[in-house]
Structure formats: structure tokens, C-alpha cells
Design a protein around this motif. Structure first.
Motif, PDB file in Angstrom:
ATOM      1  N   ILE A   1      13.878-109.997 -39.971  1.00 28.71           N
ATOM      2  CA  ILE A   1      12.865-111.056 -40.030  1.00 28.71           C
ATOM      3  C   ILE A   1      12.794-111.692 -41.425  1.00 28.71           C
ATOM      4  CG2 ILE A   1      10.350-111.440 -39.946  1.00 28.71           C
ATOM      5  CD1 ILE A   1      10.285-109.410 -37.585  1.00 28.71           C
ATOM      6  N   GLY A   2      12.855-110.875 -42.468  1.00 34.98           N
ATOM      7  CA  GLY A   2      12.780-111.406 -43.832  1.00 34.98           C
ATOM      8  C   GLY A   2      13.994-112.241 -44.181  1.00 34.98           C
ATOM      9  N   ARG A   3      15.160-111.758 -43.771  1.00 37.44           N
ATOM     10  CA  ARG A   3      16.409-112.506 -44.014  1.00 37.44           C
ATOM     11  C   ARG A   3      16.318-113.880 -43.336  1.00 37.44           C
ATOM     12  NH1 ARG A   3      21.167-113.565 -41.404  1.00 37.44           N
ATOM     13  NH2 ARG A   3      23.054-113.477 -42.655  1.00 37.44           N
ATOM     14  N   GLY A   4      15.901-113.858 -42.073  1.00 37.54           N
ATOM     15  CA  GLY A   4      15.802-115.113 -41.319  1.00 37.54           C
ATOM     16  C   GLY A   4      14.800-116.072 -41.940  1.00 37.54           C
ATOM     17  N   ALA A   5      13.647-115.528 -42.361  1.00 40.77           N
ATOM     18  CA  ALA A   5      12.607-116.394 -42.955  1.00 40.77           C
ATOM     19  C   ALA A   5      13.117-117.002 -44.264  1.00 40.77           C
ATOM     20  CB  ALA A   5      11.336-115.585 -43.198  1.00 40.77           C
ATOM     21  N   ALA A   6      13.792-116.186 -45.071  1.00 38.71           N
ATOM     22  CA  ALA A   6      14.287-116.684 -46.365  1.00 38.71           C
ATOM     23  C   ALA A   6      15.296-117.815 -46.167  1.00 38.71           C
ATOM     24  CB  ALA A   6      14.916-115.536 -47.155  1.00 38.71           C
ATOM     25  N   ILE A   7      16.217-117.623 -45.235  1.00 38.37           N
ATOM     26  CA  ILE A   7      17.234-118.660 -44.975  1.00 38.37           C
ATOM     27  C   ILE A   7      16.566-119.925 -44.429  1.00 38.37           C
ATOM     28  CG2 ILE A   7      19.214-119.225 -43.493  1.00 38.37           C
ATOM     29  CD1 ILE A   7      20.066-116.237 -43.771  1.00 38.37           C
ATOM     30  N   HIS A   8      15.611-119.745 -43.519  1.00 33.18           N
ATOM     31  CA  HIS A   8      14.922-120.893 -42.919  1.00 33.18           C
ATOM     32  C   HIS A   8      14.128-121.675 -43.965  1.00 33.18           C
ATOM     33  CE1 HIS A   8      13.136-123.206 -39.703  1.00 33.18           C
ATOM     34  NE2 HIS A   8      11.913-122.856 -40.073  1.00 33.18           N
ATOM     35  N   LEU A   9      13.359-120.963 -44.793  1.00 30.69           N
ATOM     36  CA  LEU A   9      12.534-121.647 -45.797  1.00 30.69           C
ATOM     37  C   LEU A   9      13.403-122.313 -46.857  1.00 30.69           C
ATOM     38  CD1 LEU A   9       9.643-119.051 -46.029  1.00 30.69           C
ATOM     39  CD2 LEU A   9       9.542-121.329 -45.012  1.00 30.69           C
ATOM     40  N   ALA A  10      14.537-121.683 -47.189  1.00 26.34           N
ATOM     41  CA  ALA A  10      15.464-122.313 -48.147  1.00 26.34           C
ATOM     42  C   ALA A  10      16.014-123.614 -47.553  1.00 26.34           C
ATOM     43  CB  ALA A  10      16.586-121.343 -48.499  1.00 26.34           C
ATOM     44  N   LYS A  11      16.274-123.607 -46.234  1.00 30.16           N
ATOM     45  CA  LYS A  11      16.738-124.855 -45.585  1.00 30.16           C
ATOM     46  C   LYS A  11      15.665-125.941 -45.667  1.00 30.16           C
ATOM     47  CE  LYS A  11      19.996-123.265 -42.072  1.00 30.16           C
ATOM     48  NZ  LYS A  11      20.101-122.758 -40.712  1.00 30.16           N
ATOM     49  N   LEU A  12      14.389-125.497 -45.729  1.00 31.73           N
ATOM     50  CA  LEU A  12      13.286-126.460 -45.853  1.00 31.73           C
ATOM     51  C   LEU A  12      12.976-126.761 -47.326  1.00 31.73           C
ATOM     52  CD1 LEU A  12      10.973-125.000 -43.031  1.00 31.73           C
ATOM     53  CD2 LEU A  12      12.360-127.079 -42.916  1.00 31.73           C
ATOM     54  N   ALA A  13      13.934-126.431 -48.197  1.00 30.32           N
ATOM     55  CA  ALA A  13      13.916-126.813 -49.618  1.00 30.32           C
ATOM     56  C   ALA A  13      13.105-125.900 -50.523  1.00 30.32           C
ATOM     57  CB  ALA A  13      13.469-128.271 -49.803  1.00 30.32           C
ATOM     58  N   ALA A  14      12.701-124.715 -50.023  1.00 32.03           N
ATOM     59  CA  ALA A  14      11.982-123.766 -50.892  1.00 32.03           C
ATOM     60  C   ALA A  14      12.935-123.138 -51.905  1.00 32.03           C
ATOM     61  CB  ALA A  14      11.354-122.659 -50.048  1.00 32.03           C
ATOM     62  N   ASP A  15      12.371-122.781 -53.066  1.00 31.56           N
ATOM     63  CA  ASP A  15      13.058-121.894 -54.001  1.00 31.56           C
ATOM     64  C   ASP A  15      12.647-120.473 -53.624  1.00 31.56           C
ATOM     65  OD1 ASP A  15      14.413-123.738 -55.697  1.00 31.56           O
ATOM     66  OD2 ASP A  15      12.454-124.298 -56.526  1.00 31.56           O
ATOM     67  N   VAL A  16      13.616-119.672 -53.220  1.00 31.51           N
ATOM     68  CA  VAL A  16      13.293-118.390 -52.600  1.00 31.51           C
ATOM     69  C   VAL A  16      13.653-117.223 -53.524  1.00 31.51           C
ATOM     70  CG1 VAL A  16      13.783-116.924 -50.613  1.00 31.51           C
ATOM     71  CG2 VAL A  16      13.643-119.380 -50.311  1.00 31.51           C
ATOM     72  N   VAL A  17      12.772-116.217 -53.540  1.00 31.63           N
ATOM     73  CA  VAL A  17      13.061-114.949 -54.218  1.00 31.63           C
ATOM     74  C   VAL A  17      13.338-113.909 -53.135  1.00 31.63           C
ATOM     75  CG1 VAL A  17      12.226-113.195 -55.825  1.00 31.63           C
ATOM     76  CG2 VAL A  17      11.447-115.576 -56.062  1.00 31.63           C
ATOM     77  N   LEU A  18      14.535-113.327 -53.187  1.00 30.22           N
ATOM     78  CA  LEU A  18      14.959-112.362 -52.174  1.00 30.22           C
ATOM     79  C   LEU A  18      14.727-110.950 -52.706  1.00 30.22           C
ATOM     80  CD1 LEU A  18      18.436-114.000 -51.390  1.00 30.22           C
ATOM     81  CD2 LEU A  18      16.300-114.341 -50.127  1.00 30.22           C
ATOM     82  N   VAL A  19      13.818-110.199 -52.057  1.00 28.74           N
ATOM     83  CA  VAL A  19      13.475-108.850 -52.517  1.00 28.74           C
ATOM     84  C   VAL A  19      13.893-107.812 -51.481  1.00 28.74           C
ATOM     85  CG1 VAL A  19      11.586-107.319 -53.231  1.00 28.74           C
ATOM     86  CG2 VAL A  19      11.479-109.765 -53.777  1.00 28.74           C
TER      87      VAL A  19
ATOM     88  N   ILE B   1       1.445-112.727 -39.192  1.00 34.63           N
ATOM     89  CA  ILE B   1       2.005-112.836 -37.844  1.00 34.63           C
ATOM     90  C   ILE B   1       2.085-111.425 -37.269  1.00 34.63           C
ATOM     91  CG2 ILE B   1       3.295-114.966 -38.238  1.00 34.63           C
ATOM     92  CD1 ILE B   1       5.876-113.179 -38.320  1.00 34.63           C
ATOM     93  N   ASN B   2       1.898-111.334 -35.951  1.00 32.83           N
ATOM     94  CA  ASN B   2       1.969-110.048 -35.252  1.00 32.83           C
ATOM     95  C   ASN B   2       3.053-110.141 -34.177  1.00 32.83           C
ATOM     96  OD1 ASN B   2      -0.838-110.417 -36.385  1.00 32.83           O
ATOM     97  ND2 ASN B   2      -0.979-108.296 -35.727  1.00 32.83           N
ATOM     98  N   PRO B   3       4.312-109.909 -34.583  1.00 33.80           N
ATOM     99  CA  PRO B   3       5.385-110.035 -33.593  1.00 33.80           C
ATOM    100  C   PRO B   3       5.427-108.852 -32.619  1.00 33.80           C
ATOM    101  CG  PRO B   3       6.218-110.191 -35.862  1.00 33.80           C
ATOM    102  CD  PRO B   3       4.831-109.646 -35.926  1.00 33.80           C
ATOM    103  N   ALA B   4       5.854-109.141 -31.395  1.00 31.31           N
ATOM    104  CA  ALA B   4       6.279-108.090 -30.456  1.00 31.31           C
ATOM    105  C   ALA B   4       7.730-107.763 -30.809  1.00 31.31           C
ATOM    106  CB  ALA B   4       6.145-108.614 -29.028  1.00 31.31           C
ATOM    107  N   ALA B   5       8.483-107.187 -29.879  1.00 28.08           N
ATOM    108  CA  ALA B   5       9.867-106.787 -30.199  1.00 28.08           C
ATOM    109  C   ALA B   5      10.714-108.006 -30.556  1.00 28.08           C
ATOM    110  CB  ALA B   5      10.486-106.069 -29.008  1.00 28.08           C
ATOM    111  N   ILE B   6      11.297-107.950 -31.745  1.00 30.54           N
ATOM    112  CA  ILE B   6      12.201-108.992 -32.241  1.00 30.54           C
ATOM    113  C   ILE B   6      13.561-108.326 -32.444  1.00 30.54           C
ATOM    114  CG2 ILE B   6      12.606-110.701 -34.085  1.00 30.54           C
ATOM    115  CD1 ILE B   6       9.929-111.204 -32.651  1.00 30.54           C
TER     116      ILE B   6
END
Ligand code: NDP
Length: 254
Positions: free
Chosen positions: A17-35, A180-185
Motif C-alpha cells: 500500500i505504501g509503495r503504491g501510494a508513493a508512486i501514485h502521489l509522485a505521479k501527481l507531482a508530490a515530492d515524496v520521502v520513501l521510508v 483509511i480502513n482497508p479490507a483485504a488488499i
């Protein structure tokens, strides 16, 4: 939706989930810190982001239970500010009230809850400057009991209250706090339970058969929910616990 000039910290960015969010937000022009702790996998995510044509992210190999100061300080040192903190790093173990050890219980609470308190506290002065926001990745297990996921359920239920209490506390400073409260992802999380690929597929199929939307969640589902709640179009939303669950909770499933 644009995150241009927004600095976003994503914990647990080396996987799922974190990997996906980071890639998605970077595509939306964010400067991302990957931890995350796994430098090699963080570097792979960094290369993916660069290959997409997004801005170069900062990789911080760090343990959220020990390195909260480093995570916040290095992010500010590198990018000059923080707009969004995404507390996503987490773990899941299988045990019940009858067989849980205090060591296992403490470890889950440390990673899934205590680290979030520490990171949140240290980020507050910077988020106040930017009128930024925090997004906690909880679970349907915070809202519905699963007897053999004792520590996990307790940690996520507490994370939900942490989200709501912090939202009330920080609203006067202009800082929003949501979850967010995800079910099985579909992520590597379930492999950590020690199950093989066949058992994993059977588990996913069983969820699929009782989730109203007829499928389990994908990382793209959580990425878009995270982008919405952390973005400017959600500027009046705080203290929200958003299920990303294909209707599972509504139908009484977790
Ligand atoms: P993954 O196992 O794919 O990813 C977990 C991430 O957490 C990894 O990037 C890992 O990085 C990081 N992490 C774990 N412990 C630490 C630590 N001590 N310090 C720093 N990073 C850490 O799982 P998911 O992507 O599925 O899980 C992400 C979040 O989503 C978790 O909070 C989980 O509870 C939640 N969630 C997941 C669901 C699902 O079905 N997949 C459903 C509901 C909620 P590294 O190993 O590099 O340290």
C-alpha cells in the motif's frame, strides 16, 4: 488533482500500500520521502518513480519504532518542509487472547501505534506551518473484531481513536488527520503470516466470495483513497475513518 510543491512522507513505502501510494502521489507531482527498513526495495521504488518521469524522491532507510526524529529531520533538511505525513508502515501477526505473548503484543503495538504517536508529535510544528495533514493507514480490523488477529485489531482500533483525538486536537492549528480502513488488499502482508501462495490465493478467494463488490482490494484502490483524503479537495474533512472495503463492513464482514 495536483500535489505540486507538496512534500509527502510515506512510511512503509518499500512494499504494498505504501509503495503504491508513493508512486501514485509522485505521479501527481508530490515530492515524496520513501521510508522503510529495506534499502534495496526502497531504491527500486525510487527508480520506478524516476522512470515514470516524476521528481526524484528521498529514500530514508529507517525503522519507524526507533527513528522518528531522523525521519522528520531528514525530510525537512532535504525538502525544506512537510505537507503530508502518511503513517502506513505496519505488521500483522496471527494470535488470540489465549496464546498471545506479551513480546508479540508489544511489538505490534510498537510498530502499528506507538510509532505513529511519535512521528505525529514530531511532525506537528512543520504541518502547522504548511496547514498540512496526516493520513493513518488503519484497517477494517480496527472497526470489526477478528479473534485470531488480537494484537492487530487492538492496534488498529487504537489507531482509529488516535486519528480522531488528534483530529480534534490539531484542527485549531489547521492540521487535518484522517484514516483509511482497508479490507483485504492484495499485498505481501499475508505472506508474513507464513502462508504459501496457494493458501494466500484461497484466503483471497474467500474474501472475494463474500465482499459485496465481488473482488478483493488492489493497491490502486488505497492509492486513490489516500490521494483524495490528503489532497486539497478534502480540505473540510478531518477525523474521518474511510473504509476502502468494497462494502465488506456494510455487509458485516471485515
Ligand atoms: P506490506 O507487508 O506489503 O508492507 C508493510 C510495509 O511496512 C513495508 O514497506 C515495511 O517496510 C513497512 N514496515 C514494517 N515495519 C516497519 C518498521 N518497523 N519501520 C519501517 N517500516 C516498516 O503490507 P501492506 O502494504 O499491506 O500494509 C501497509 C499498511 O496497510 C499496514 O499498516 C497494514 O496494517 C495496512 N493494511 C493492509 C491491508 C491488506 O489487506 N494488505 C488491509 C488493511 C490495512 P520494510 O520491510 O522495508 O521495513
Amino acid at each position: 488533482m495536483s500535489f505540486k510543491d507538496k512534500v509527502v512522507i510515506v512510511t512503509g513505502a518499500s512494499s504494498g500500500i505504501g509503495r503504491g501510494a508513493a508512486i501514485h502521489l509522485a505521479k501527481l507531482a508530490a515530492d515524496v520521502v520513501l521510508v522503510g527498513r529495506n534499502q534495496e526495495r526502497l531504491n527500486e521504488v525510487k527508480q520506478q518513480i524516476i522512470a515514470n518521469g516524476s521528481s526524484e524522491p528521498l529514500v530514508l532507510a529507517a525503522d519507524v519504532t526507533k527513528d522518528s526524529e531522523k525521519i522528520i529531520n531528514e525530510s525537512v533538511k532535504h525538502f525544506g518542509k512537510i505537507n503530508v505525513l502518511i503513517n502506513n508502515a505496519g505488521m500483522m501477526t496471527e494470535e488470540s487472547i489465549e496464546n498471545v505473548t506479551m513480546e508479540a503484543f508489544d511489538k505490534t503495538i510498537d510498530v502499528n501505534l506507538r510509532s505513529v504517536v511519535q512521528l505525529t508529535q514530531k511532525a506537528i510544528p512543520y504541518l502547522e506551518q504548511t496547514k498540512g495533514n496526516i493520513l493513518n493507514v488503519s484497517s477494517t480490523a480496527g472497526l470489526k473484531a477478528v479473534p485470531n488477529l488480537l494484537s492487530y485489531c487492538v492496534s488498529k482500533a487504537a489507531l482509529d481513536q488516535l486519528t480522531k483525538c488528534s483530529a480534534l486536537n490539531l484542527a485549531p492549528k489547521g492540521i487535518r488527520v484522517n484514516a483509511i480502513n482497508p479490507a483485504a488488499i492484495r499485498t505481501p502482508l499475508y505472506k508474513a503470516l507464513g502462508i504459501d501462495s496457494k493458501a494466500e490465493q484461497e484466503l483471497f478467494d474467500s474474501y472475494k466470495s463474500h465482499y459485496p463488490m465481488g473482488r478483493i482490494g488492489e493497491v490502486s484502490d488505497t492509492s486513490s483513497a489516500i490521494a483524495y483524503l490528503t489532497g486539497d479537495s478534502a480540505s473540510f474533512l478531518t477525523g474521518v475513518l474511510l473504509p476502502v472495503d468494497g462494502g465488506a463492513l456494510t455487509a458485516g464482514y471485515d
